[in-house]
Design an enzyme around this catalytic site. Structure first.
Site, PDB file in Angstrom:
ATOM      1  N   HIS A  95      -1.661   6.269  26.083  1.00  0.00           N
ATOM      2  CA  HIS A  95      -0.537   6.383  25.158  1.00  0.00           C
ATOM      3  C   HIS A  95       0.640   5.512  25.594  1.00  0.00           C
ATOM      4  O   HIS A  95       0.899   5.360  26.789  1.00  0.00           O
ATOM      5  CB  HIS A  95      -0.048   7.839  25.088  1.00  0.00           C
ATOM      6  CG  HIS A  95      -1.036   8.793  24.507  1.00  0.00           C
ATOM      7  ND1 HIS A  95      -1.919   9.510  25.290  1.00  0.00           N
ATOM      8  CD2 HIS A  95      -1.290   9.145  23.220  1.00  0.00           C
ATOM      9  CE1 HIS A  95      -2.672  10.271  24.497  1.00  0.00           C
ATOM     10  NE2 HIS A  95      -2.311  10.072  23.254  1.00  0.00           N
ATOM     11  N   GLU A  98       3.138   7.153  27.910  1.00  0.00           N
ATOM     12  CA  GLU A  98       2.811   7.296  29.334  1.00  0.00           C
ATOM     13  C   GLU A  98       3.359   6.118  30.146  1.00  0.00           C
ATOM     14  O   GLU A  98       3.287   6.127  31.366  1.00  0.00           O
ATOM     15  CB  GLU A  98       1.292   7.364  29.512  1.00  0.00           C
ATOM     16  CG  GLU A  98       0.676   8.645  28.957  1.00  0.00           C
ATOM     17  CD  GLU A  98      -0.840   8.629  29.048  1.00  0.00           C
ATOM     18  OE1 GLU A  98      -1.390   9.039  30.086  1.00  0.00           O
ATOM     19  OE2 GLU A  98      -1.479   8.188  28.076  1.00  0.00           O
ATOM     20  N   MET A 223       1.886  10.491  18.031  1.00  0.00           N
ATOM     21  CA  MET A 223       2.321   9.513  19.036  1.00  0.00           C
ATOM     22  C   MET A 223       1.224   8.508  19.387  1.00  0.00           C
ATOM     23  O   MET A 223       1.214   7.960  20.490  1.00  0.00           O
ATOM     24  CB  MET A 223       2.773  10.243  20.304  1.00  0.00           C
ATOM     25  CG  MET A 223       3.856  11.287  20.048  1.00  0.00           C
ATOM     26  SD  MET A 223       4.206  12.264  21.517  1.00  0.00           S
ATOM     27  CE  MET A 223       5.224  13.583  20.806  1.00  0.00           C
ATOM     28  N   SER A 224       0.297   8.286  18.466  1.00  0.00           N
ATOM     29  CA  SER A 224      -0.824   7.395  18.806  1.00  0.00           C
ATOM     30  C   SER A 224      -1.327   6.679  17.561  1.00  0.00           C
ATOM     31  O   SER A 224      -0.619   6.553  16.574  1.00  0.00           O
ATOM     32  CB  SER A 224      -1.958   8.224  19.415  1.00  0.00           C
ATOM     33  OG  SER A 224      -2.525   9.078  18.436  1.00  0.00           O
TER      34      SER A 224
HETATM   35  N1  HPA Z   1       4.982  15.439  16.539  1.00  0.00           N
HETATM   36  C1  HPA Z   1       4.512  14.368  17.199  1.00  0.00           C
HETATM   37  N2  HPA Z   1       3.302  14.294  17.731  1.00  0.00           N
HETATM   38  C2  HPA Z   1       2.502  15.370  17.595  1.00  0.00           C
HETATM   39  C3  HPA Z   1       2.920  16.529  16.934  1.00  0.00           C
HETATM   40  C4  HPA Z   1       4.233  16.567  16.381  1.00  0.00           C
HETATM   41  O1  HPA Z   1       4.681  17.570  15.771  1.00  0.00           O
HETATM   42  N3  HPA Z   1       1.887  17.415  16.986  1.00  0.00           N
HETATM   43  C5  HPA Z   1       0.881  16.793  17.654  1.00  0.00           C
HETATM   44  N4  HPA Z   1       1.248  15.573  18.024  1.00  0.00           N
END
Ligand code: HPA
Length: 285
Positions: A95, A98, A223-224
């Protein structure tokens, strides 16, 4: 003269990819057809491969070094039971939050492209921005919003992989989207559709940010995925993406605090239908 030096640099970079690819090919001497990236808590969706070979990321030369321990940092290669297609599962991803440079985030995918992969099935855990979504829903990604503030293609273009300015108008291949929906319907697995918005993380969003992203058209947030999809488009790969909605995004439910434990628990709870869907899509694409 300047051009020659730059060219040499580019070739050195490319030879790093070649070394990684050669190592994997030695352990698994078959052309890869499909790459499947498994999101948080989904590592064991790769369990149903025939003649499997598993290689820890740490064994592969030039692969980024994982910051997470355990079995979710490995490449699993093998054949699908019905079609015999050769698939590579990336169990755990690198990620941006990271601290990896974007080129590291997309490095494994590029190596697998060199080994023949033409298709990508990408999964992730995501927060539900659309108020009609609930934890445990699956969502077919129709398109994305890149709100990460960067792009994996910034820097020297590697012409071996693709063009300087790649088209993104059909980043999520229409035929594969249709196939995924059809497959879900046939398996009786309910599936939502929507726009995935990527932010850098690692903090979750504020309620104000979620309201903003909803106004911009986001249905899910995570986030990915977006870096890999941009790199896949650059390399001319076909892409299909599915989010597992693990929680209502910040502010969607009153007085509800987000936690990674909640995300992992929700991903765990839908593992059975999710893995059936993924396997069926892989067999058909
Ligand atoms: N926000 C950002 N990333 C995430 C979320 C979220 O609510 N849930 C799982 N990954």
């Amino acid at each position: 003269m300047v051009l020659a030096v730059k060219d040499e640099e580019r070739m050195m970079t490319f030879s790093l990819f070649q070394q990684s690819a050669a190592f994997i090919q030695q352990r698994y001497p078959h052309p890869i057809q499909i790459v499947c990236i498994l999101g948080s808590g989904m590592g064991d969706l790769a369990a149903h491969l025939e003649n499997p070979v598993e290689i820890p990321y740490s064994d592969i030369p030039n692969f980024p070094e994982s910051t997470t321990e355990g079995h979710c940092s490995a490449l699993a290669l093998g054949q699908l039971a019905q079609s015999g297609k050769h698939v590579a599962f990336l169990k755990g991803r690198f990620h941006f939050y990271e601290g990896y440079a974007m080129e590291k985030v997309v490095y494994p995918l590029r190596v697998l492209k060199m080994l023949g992969a033409t298709q990508l099935l990408v999964t992730n855990a995501a927060g539900g921005v659309n108020p009609n979504f609930k934890a445990g829903d699956l969502m077919l990604i129709e398109d994305h919003l890149n709100m990460m503030g960067t792009n994996p293609l910034i820097g020297k273009n590697l012409n071996e992989f693709g063009p300087r300015f790649p088209d993104m108008s059909e980043a999520y291949t229409p035929r594969l989207r249709e196939l995924a929906l059809q497959t879900a319907m046939e398996l009786n697995i309910p599936i939502q559709r929507g726009i995935y918005c990527a932010i850098s993380g690692p903090s979750y969003e504020t309620p104000a940010e979620i309201r903003m992203f909803r106004m911009l058209g986001a249905d899910a947030i995570g986030m990915s995925t977006v870096p890999e999809v941009i790199a896949a488009s650059h390399m001319g790969m076909q892409v299909v993406g599915i989010s597992c909605i693990t929680n209502a995004a910040a502010g969607v439910l009153p007085h509800h605090k987000l936690s990674h434990e909640e995300v992992l628990a929700a991903a765990e709870a839908v593992k059975a239908p999710f893995s059936r869907l993924i396997e069926a899509i892989l067999e058909r694409i």
